[in-house]
Scaffold this active site. Sequence first.
Site, PDB file in Angstrom:
ATOM      1  N   GLU A 445       0.688  -1.072  -0.086  1.00 22.63           N
ATOM      2  CA  GLU A 445       0.065   0.114   0.175  1.00 22.63           C
ATOM      3  C   GLU A 445       1.202   0.742   0.095  1.00 22.63           C
ATOM      4  O   GLU A 445       1.177   1.119   0.747  1.00 22.63           O
ATOM      5  CB  GLU A 445      -0.794   0.370   1.341  1.00 22.63           C
ATOM      6  CG  GLU A 445      -1.904   1.403   1.721  1.00 22.63           C
ATOM      7  CD  GLU A 445      -2.527   0.906   2.989  1.00 22.63           C
ATOM      8  OE1 GLU A 445      -2.222   0.269   4.044  1.00 22.63           O
ATOM      9  OE2 GLU A 445      -3.060   2.656   3.420  1.00 22.63           O
ATOM     10  N   ASP A 518      -0.943  -1.011   5.302  1.00 23.81           N
ATOM     11  CA  ASP A 518      -1.082  -0.570   6.940  1.00 23.81           C
ATOM     12  C   ASP A 518      -1.995  -1.190   8.161  1.00 23.81           C
ATOM     13  O   ASP A 518      -2.921  -1.340   7.819  1.00 23.81           O
ATOM     14  CB  ASP A 518      -1.591   1.234   6.570  1.00 23.81           C
ATOM     15  CG  ASP A 518       0.131   1.738   6.021  1.00 23.81           C
ATOM     16  OD1 ASP A 518       0.937   1.296   6.169  1.00 23.81           O
ATOM     17  OD2 ASP A 518      -0.703   3.240   5.895  1.00 23.81           O
ATOM     18  N   ASP A 520      -3.853   0.662   9.708  1.00 20.38           N
ATOM     19  CA  ASP A 520      -5.233   1.291  10.284  1.00 20.38           C
ATOM     20  C   ASP A 520      -6.434   0.847   9.462  1.00 20.38           C
ATOM     21  O   ASP A 520      -6.367  -0.551   8.689  1.00 20.38           O
ATOM     22  CB  ASP A 520      -5.317   2.836  10.020  1.00 20.38           C
ATOM     23  CG  ASP A 520      -4.904   2.542   9.063  1.00 20.38           C
ATOM     24  OD1 ASP A 520      -4.491   1.909   7.875  1.00 20.38           O
ATOM     25  OD2 ASP A 520      -3.676   3.971   8.551  1.00 20.38           O
ATOM     26  N   ASP A 522      -7.724   2.636   7.148  1.00 26.24           N
ATOM     27  CA  ASP A 522      -7.896   2.558   5.647  1.00 26.24           C
ATOM     28  C   ASP A 522      -6.842   1.314   4.346  1.00 26.24           C
ATOM     29  O   ASP A 522      -7.245   0.656   4.350  1.00 26.24           O
ATOM     30  CB  ASP A 522      -7.375   3.549   5.390  1.00 26.24           C
ATOM     31  CG  ASP A 522      -7.758   5.227   4.592  1.00 26.24           C
ATOM     32  OD1 ASP A 522      -8.948   4.601   4.607  1.00 26.24           O
ATOM     33  OD2 ASP A 522      -6.853   6.062   4.002  1.00 26.24           O
TER      34      ASP A 522
END
Length: 679
Positions: A445, A518, A520, A522
């Site tokens: 990503e 990541d 998180d 997103d």
Amino acid sequence: MAKNEREEVTKKNGDSRAYTAEDITVLKGLEAVRRRPAMYIGDVSTRGLHHLVYEVVDNSIDEALAGYAHIIEVVLNKDGSVTVTDDGRGIPTDMHKEEKRSALEVVMTVLHAGGKFDKNTYKVSGGLHGVGVSVVNALSEWLEVEVMRDGNLWFQKYKRGDPVAPAKITGKADKGKSGTIITFLPDGQIFKNRTFKFDTLAERLRELAFLNSEVTLRIIDKRNKTEQEEVFHFKGGLTEFVKYIDEGRPALTKKVFYAKGTGKDENNRTVEVEAAFQYNDEYSENIFTYVNNINTHEGGTHLVGFRTAMTRSLNNYAYKNGILKEGGISLSGDDFREGFTGVISVKVPEPQFEGQTKTKLGNSEVKSIVESVIGPALASWLEENSPDAKRILDKAMRAAEAREAARKARDLTRRKNALSGGGLPGKLADCSINDAEHCELYLVEGDSAGGSAKQGRDRRFQAILPLKGKILNVEKARLHKILENEEIRNIFTAIGTGVGEEFNAGKLRYGKIIVMCDADVDGSHIRTLLLTLLYRHMKELVELGHVYIAQPPLYKVKKGKQEFYAYDDSERDEVIKRIKAEKGKKEEPEPVEMMEGEDGAPIVVPGGITISRFKGLGEMNPEQLWATTMNPDTRTILQVGIENAAEADRTFSMLMGDDVEPRRQFIEKNAKYVRNLDI
Ligand code: 0RA
């Protein structure tokens, strides 16, 4: 699981020696199971652990299919053991003449003994994991069995497969009651992780309840303060199963097709066939096939028979009703796939399993039996439901056009690749060795993390493909649309297998495809998009265990010059404890209440320990990224597996669908998305 992984697992069990004929004579009975557990239950990971429960439940399902048991109950006990109860006939308890011990003891301690006494009925469950409850006994620290039969209550206990004492009568059975109660604690010497997942077990019981509509299955979790319970009973069987899978998708057809029938195999034994399907307004095909309650991922003769019947009945209907012209084009089986959701379940007395993962039905007689059940039933269903028939044919004709468009799009991709030389995407930093099995492709990503990964990797076997933010949601688009997206084309080109009808696993360029996002929200979304892409368009890669999820650390714990990484909260607390202990501090450290510091600022714990939370991969420098997430010697990567394909499908359609509420609920329930992605 990928083959190489399976071998790794086997080796860890001290299983690296070649199997010789001598072993067969030396290792008698259950000792063989303890020596080579993977040979009997596939592996000793959490998957194998859960298979112990399935094995016992399968035996109870057999009792139900023989017409005796009606309710099967699974209880997860506080002490880590599991109890499986059924109200069947109870395992026979009479003395076994040759063996000089009870039939019960023989069933529990002799491999494959289950069928010996079973003269009247054929065993339909099993096949893949139908190895017998003796295997569960062998792999349990202890196992207790209670049998209610002929008015008596019998009991016997075993330790690691050996009886502690002969089976004996300990009381009276409740009036008119019979059944079997098996409680076992998986052996810690065999299973590293002995924690059962409620959801995993519940999903399998739900699946069994859909497949066997007469049975009620119940699961109760007594391990926590508040008990959790689910009861599964679906009178509508496969019809309800189809609706359940498609819950997140708008239906196209009004009525679910359902048919049931039987045929005879060459030994004049009965083969049962059952199928249900409907169409939705999306594009993927979701077809789940079962043989004796086992999901046959690779399909086989039952699926071929079903497709043949579908194609013929629908074309016939189309000609008869002037939807297609006689002598004009006809629709192929592939044209009926878009938006199709269906379940085929067959019960075969002696199933032959083939294929790479032994999940492909080989019995040739089953093809014509399925055809003969489905063909006529579908022909009359189409007559009786002509608006649905028209919807299906209309959809198939549009699919045929789209298929032609997809073929052109693929040609275009090929030409574009040829133009850009070498054929590989410019953004791909490829690895230097050619041996695909040992190569890894990281789908990363973001360009900045991609940059770190390119610098930090071992370029001999690790390739990096950075991805710009969110890729297209493939759940809602046809293949040719998807192929217009450059990011996705890059992924497909790098992987090398081709896609759709041209998919060829033999052309895979990397043994491991590792999704690195990541930690998180997103990142989680991007990971889901990527997994959806791979699941929908390269399902075989997931099934063969080539797809993994990288596990970047969540925290950095610092004390002076020392740095440690922690992958979850409990590990973080462990690290702090260790540092404090090293310092000679006696007092028990308080678990850290991890507050999100202002702007993710590091938090200082008394004792000069600094904890910072990694916000994203981009925050790590190449060395850190290598050390924590990419170095095969120290990293953890999660292999993506499909334990329950129908459930996985439903999950993806829900996560990617328009309906917000079910998605919110799912995300809430699976909030620990970082460590635990079982689809
Ligand atoms: C052997 C023979 C018979 C039943 C069973 C085993 C049996 C095994 C299990 C395991 C869990 N529940 C079970 N229920 C039954 C046939 C018994 C007969 O002929 O009466």
